[in-house]
Motif scaffolding. Structure first.
Motif, short mmCIF file in Angstrom:
data_model
loop_
_atom_site.label_atom_id
_atom_site.label_comp_id
_atom_site.label_asym_id
_atom_site.label_seq_id
_atom_site.Cartn_x
_atom_site.Cartn_y
_atom_site.Cartn_z
N TYR A 73 0.63 -1.01 0.22
CA TYR A 73 -0.11 0.01 -0.35
C TYR A 73 1.09 1.36 -0.21
CZ TYR A 73 -3.77 2.94 1.50
OH TYR A 73 -4.26 4.45 1.47
N ILE A 74 2.02 1.39 0.95
CA ILE A 74 2.97 2.05 0.99
C ILE A 74 3.69 2.57 -0.12
CG2 ILE A 74 4.58 3.20 1.95
CD1 ILE A 74 3.77 1.93 4.77
N ASN A 75 3.91 1.25 -1.26
CA ASN A 75 4.76 1.51 -2.28
C ASN A 75 4.13 1.89 -3.64
OD1 ASN A 75 7.15 0.34 -1.27
ND2 ASN A 75 6.45 -2.25 -1.32
N TYR A 76 2.80 1.62 -3.37
CA TYR A 76 1.97 2.36 -4.22
C TYR A 76 1.71 4.04 -4.21
CZ TYR A 76 -2.49 2.27 -7.54
OH TYR A 76 -2.38 3.47 -8.08
N PHE A 77 1.36 3.89 -3.45
CA PHE A 77 1.85 5.98 -3.26
C PHE A 77 2.94 6.58 -3.25
CE2 PHE A 77 -2.21 4.49 -2.02
CZ PHE A 77 -4.09 5.22 -2.40
N SER A 78 3.96 5.70 -3.23
CA SER A 78 4.85 6.52 -3.28
C SER A 78 5.56 6.14 -4.47
CB SER A 78 6.18 5.76 -1.68
OG SER A 78 7.09 6.39 -2.12
N ALA A 79 5.35 5.78 -4.83
CA ALA A 79 5.78 5.11 -6.61
C ALA A 79 4.71 6.10 -7.51
CB ALA A 79 5.17 3.74 -6.74
N ARG A 80 4.04 6.37 -7.24
CA ARG A 80 2.95 7.03 -7.69
C ARG A 80 3.41 8.39 -7.52
NH1 ARG A 80 -3.79 7.10 -7.40
NH2 ARG A 80 -2.96 8.83 -5.59
N GLU A 81 3.99 9.25 -6.18
CA GLU A 81 4.31 10.36 -6.27
C GLU A 81 5.46 10.38 -7.14
OE1 GLU A 81 3.17 13.18 -5.10
OE2 GLU A 81 1.24 11.54 -5.22
N LYS A 82 6.59 9.66 -6.88
CA LYS A 82 7.84 9.47 -7.61
C LYS A 82 7.65 9.42 -8.76
CE LYS A 82 10.71 7.01 -4.25
NZ LYS A 82 11.58 5.62 -4.72
N ILE A 83 6.85 9.32 -9.82
CA ILE A 83 6.66 9.23 -10.98
C ILE A 83 6.07 10.80 -11.60
CG2 ILE A 83 5.00 8.58 -12.52
CD1 ILE A 83 4.53 5.72 -11.51
N LYS A 84 4.89 11.41 -10.87
CA LYS A 84 4.76 12.56 -11.11
C LYS A 84 6.01 13.52 -10.81
CE LYS A 84 -0.48 12.54 -9.02
NZ LYS A 84 -1.32 12.39 -7.94
N ARG A 85 6.60 13.31 -9.85
CA ARG A 85 8.29 14.27 -10.16
C ARG A 85 9.00 14.18 -10.84
NH1 ARG A 85 8.03 12.96 -4.53
NH2 ARG A 85 9.96 11.06 -4.81
N CYS A 86 8.74 12.95 -12.10
CA CYS A 86 9.43 13.43 -12.85
C CYS A 86 8.60 14.14 -14.22
CB CYS A 86 9.72 11.83 -13.93
SG CYS A 86 10.49 10.23 -12.64
#
Length: 334
Positions: A73-86
């Motif tokens: 669950y944490i991985n999912y939202f963390s990954a989405r934020e990292k992708i947005k920052r790119c």
């Protein structure tokens, strides 16, 4: 452009065409493109892409290897934020489906095959359910789809009713060549594996759909029908998979132990030695999205006999002898 490349579906345990495709695509882009920016999404601890060195390529770690529900669950939202920052303009997912958290970026997927739609019996219940859910959804959601053959394109249209105009066929390239093989290395490697005789070569992991069992039966029939066939040896290379035990039983059943070489997984850089030293490459697979060994064999001037099914006639065209992969006598006679 700012381009994301997802390798998130790469299973470190599995070997095969998709893995080779991922690595070679990224290596090639590194060589030819110095203008666009690339963000290669990988898992924590992934070492497959350590070769990436170009300044316009950046590796982005999205997930760790923890498997608890809370961690995912944490991985999912963390990954989405990292992708947005790119701040990406487009994302390319390289292995059959969209394997990243939902984000508002145009997405391209490469589809290698839809084997599960035609041979569900070769999959576990869990794997089949996973594929059926993710493949269709990804094909419908993707902005563009790359199919690795016209055959794969036709299956996507047939099974998922996707608009043909959003599917592009891009064939695989062959990344091994005769000019990379030194004669001294050739001799050393063949002696290393203690191989001799005229070789009938089948390079494939031992999945059931690869049809090793019928090939062994055809080889046994060949030896009975033609005396000259006694000079030939059957050579298997490829990672052991779910048909391995049945292959061993079949070899014993036909008393072929002294006439079959089974070498298991062979490093990519050593594959050319077997093509060069083989009398013929045989490829009896029941289902393929492309069939890279056919192209590799042709690169080394090795004759090919293969199945007349799925993508193989398209890839081999008029450069192979074809047989019915379900017909043992036809495999034998061709």
């Amino acid at each position: 452009m700012r381009i994301g490349i997802s390798t998130m579906s790469l299973n470190p345990v599995l070997l095969g065409g998709a893995r080779v495709y991922m690595k070679n695509l990224i290596k090639s882009l590194e060589k030819v493109d110095r203008e666009n920016e690339y963000f290669v999404f990988i898992r924590n601890g992934e070492r497959e892409f350590d070769f990436i060195k170009a300044k316009n390529f950046k590796k982005v770690v999205l997930y760790d290897q923890r498997t608890s529900f809370l961690s995912r669950y944490i991985n999912y939202f963390s990954a989405r934020e990292k992708i947005k920052r790119c701040r990406l303009d487009v994302i390319h997912c390289l292995n059959n489906g969209i394997d990243l958290p939902v984000c508002d970026v145009p997405t391209v997927i490469t589809v290698h095959d839809l084997q599960h739609e035609y041979y569900p019996e070769f999959f576990t219940k869990e794997e089949l359910e996973k594929r059926r859910k993710s493949y269709r959804h990804s094909a419908e959601r993707a902005s563009r789809i790359i199919a690795i053959s016209e055959y794969v394109k036709s299956t996507i249209i047939d099974k998922f009713k996707v608009d043909a105009n959003k599917i592009d066929v891009v064939y695989h390239a062959c990344f091994i060549g005769r000019d990379s093989v030194e004669k001294s290395e050739l001799r050393n490697n063949m002696s290393k594996y203690n191989i001799s005789g005229k070789l009938i070569y089948y390079p494939s992991a031992t999945h059931f759909h690869k049809n090793h069992l019928r090939l062994l039966e055809a080889f046994n029939l060949l030896r009975k029908k033609y005396k000259t066939a006694n000079n030939y040896m059957l050579l298997f290379t490829g990672a052991p998979k779910n048909a391995e035990a049945e292959i061993e039983k079949t070899i014993e059943k036909f008393n072929l132990k002294n006439f079959v070489y089974k070498l298991g997984y062979i490093p990519f850089e050593e594959i050319p030695y077997f093509y060069i030293n083989s009398a013929i490459v045989v490829f009896p697979s029941l289902y393929e999205g492309f069939g890279m060994p056919l192209v590799e064999a042709m690169t080394f001037g090795c004759p090919v006999a293969c199945s007349n099914s799925t993508s193989l006639p398209e890839i081999a065209n008029d450069a192979a002898v074809f047989f019915d992969p379900y017909n043992v006598e036809d495999i034998c006679d061709k």
